[in-house]
Design a protein around this motif. Sequence first.
Motif, PDB file in Angstrom:
ATOM      1  N   SER A   1      42.735  38.039  20.435  1.00 38.63           N
ATOM      2  CA  SER A   1      42.385  36.765  19.866  1.00 38.63           C
ATOM      3  C   SER A   1      43.207  36.026  18.991  1.00 38.63           C
ATOM      4  O   SER A   1      43.365  34.826  19.046  1.00 38.63           O
ATOM      5  N   THR A   2      43.868  36.775  18.242  1.00 42.25           N
ATOM      6  CA  THR A   2      45.071  36.261  17.310  1.00 42.25           C
ATOM      7  C   THR A   2      46.068  35.649  18.068  1.00 42.25           C
ATOM      8  O   THR A   2      46.464  34.260  17.838  1.00 42.25           O
ATOM      9  N   LEU A   3      46.605  36.038  19.173  1.00 40.84           N
ATOM     10  CA  LEU A   3      47.792  35.649  20.039  1.00 40.84           C
ATOM     11  C   LEU A   3      47.311  34.203  20.662  1.00 40.84           C
ATOM     12  O   LEU A   3      47.732  33.372  20.674  1.00 40.84           O
ATOM     13  N   LEU A   4      45.875  34.436  21.128  1.00 42.70           N
ATOM     14  CA  LEU A   4      45.326  32.948  21.724  1.00 42.70           C
ATOM     15  C   LEU A   4      45.202  31.884  20.663  1.00 42.70           C
ATOM     16  O   LEU A   4      45.496  31.028  21.054  1.00 42.70           O
TER      17      LEU A   4
ATOM     18  N   LEU B   1      43.494  28.884  27.922  1.00 41.35           N
ATOM     19  CA  LEU B   1      43.255  30.226  27.398  1.00 41.35           C
ATOM     20  C   LEU B   1      41.684  30.662  27.009  1.00 41.35           C
ATOM     21  O   LEU B   1      41.136  29.791  26.515  1.00 41.35           O
ATOM     22  N   LEU B   2      41.486  31.653  27.699  1.00 44.32           N
ATOM     23  CA  LEU B   2      40.138  32.057  27.797  1.00 44.32           C
ATOM     24  C   LEU B   2      40.002  33.445  26.910  1.00 44.32           C
ATOM     25  O   LEU B   2      40.680  34.474  27.532  1.00 44.32           O
ATOM     26  N   ASP B   3      39.296  33.362  25.770  1.00 46.04           N
ATOM     27  CA  ASP B   3      39.312  34.751  25.006  1.00 46.04           C
ATOM     28  C   ASP B   3      37.885  35.335  25.443  1.00 46.04           C
ATOM     29  O   ASP B   3      36.689  34.753  25.295  1.00 46.04           O
ATOM     30  N   GLU B   4      38.061  36.601  26.077  1.00 47.05           N
ATOM     31  CA  GLU B   4      37.005  37.289  26.241  1.00 47.05           C
ATOM     32  C   GLU B   4      35.758  36.580  27.448  1.00 47.05           C
ATOM     33  O   GLU B   4      34.765  36.325  27.078  1.00 47.05           O
ATOM     34  N   PRO B   5      36.455  35.956  28.466  1.00 43.03           N
ATOM     35  CA  PRO B   5      35.379  35.081  29.183  1.00 43.03           C
ATOM     36  C   PRO B   5      34.460  35.785  29.943  1.00 43.03           C
ATOM     37  O   PRO B   5      33.412  35.222  30.316  1.00 43.03           O
ATOM     38  N   LEU B   6      34.439  37.072  29.893  1.00 40.56           N
ATOM     39  CA  LEU B   6      33.422  38.028  30.608  1.00 40.56           C
ATOM     40  C   LEU B   6      31.940  38.091  29.897  1.00 40.56           C
ATOM     41  O   LEU B   6      31.159  38.600  30.306  1.00 40.56           O
TER      42      LEU B   6
ATOM     43  N   ALA C   1      42.193  36.821  28.178  1.00 43.34           N
ATOM     44  CA  ALA C   1      42.042  37.855  27.165  1.00 43.34           C
ATOM     45  C   ALA C   1      40.876  38.643  27.145  1.00 43.34           C
ATOM     46  O   ALA C   1      39.698  37.979  27.277  1.00 43.34           O
ATOM     47  N   SER C   2      40.830  40.044  27.739  1.00 45.40           N
ATOM     48  CA  SER C   2      39.628  40.534  27.987  1.00 45.40           C
ATOM     49  C   SER C   2      39.951  42.223  27.692  1.00 45.40           C
ATOM     50  O   SER C   2      40.798  42.702  28.345  1.00 45.40           O
ATOM     51  N   HIS C   3      39.082  42.940  27.449  1.00 46.39           N
ATOM     52  CA  HIS C   3      39.009  44.427  27.031  1.00 46.39           C
ATOM     53  C   HIS C   3      38.174  44.905  28.257  1.00 46.39           C
ATOM     54  O   HIS C   3      38.550  46.246  28.563  1.00 46.39           O
ATOM     55  N   GLN C   4      37.737  43.966  29.273  1.00 50.04           N
ATOM     56  CA  GLN C   4      36.752  44.454  30.415  1.00 50.04           C
ATOM     57  C   GLN C   4      37.778  44.187  31.604  1.00 50.04           C
ATOM     58  O   GLN C   4      38.321  43.194  31.799  1.00 50.04           O
TER      59      GLN C   4
END
Length: 219
Positions: free
Chosen positions: A40-43, A159-164, A193-196
């Motif tokens: 998230s920091t990067l985005l 930029l999509l942060d945790e879109p899931l 950006a996603s951990h999933q």
Amino acid sequence: MLSFVNYQKSYHNFPALKIDDYSIDQGIYWIKGANGSGKSTLLKTIAGILDFKGDIILKSPAGNLVNPVPVSVKKQTLAFRKLVNFAEAEPIFPEFLTGKEMVSLFSAAKGGDLQQSAYYIESMKMTSYINRPLGTYSSGMLKKLSLVLAFLGKPEIILLDEPLITVDVESLEILYRWIAEKHEKEKTSFLLASHQPFESTVLPLIQKILIENQHLTPL
């Protein structure tokens, strides 16, 4: 297309991310990492929301693929932000505005049009509540709105942060279709950006990026 120049981000003198001179080409990228790894920091720094040391430069084709125009997030902030759209992981909007008003504001700022806005609203099945105040929206409805806003205009990169998260399966399939369409028709790049893990429908399009040991490292 996107270049990091002596990039460093710290929180109270604690180093969060460090990226030496590094560039990524046009494409779709998965920023893969655990919670707290700096996704998230990067985005947010790319989007111009968070301050950082160094610079980020977007080389926008602007109709000239041979000599793309460099746009700096530090030196040409307004021009840079018009080319970069961002959807947060957990969006927060003014509760007194309606969804339609938010779409109109973003569309005007990003150079979108009514036909484009209508397409995204209708395909995400938001028509029945788009005129309601945002204070009445559920977390899933707010997430859908943030995704619609991220696709407005003609951005060079989205930029999509945790879109899931907080999105139902049907809406995710719609999002995957949007990503494929935007990339194919307009050559828009994506940082997801996603951990999933992403589903197989969009996974073949992705070139992976991994945040590891405070450096951005290609897999």
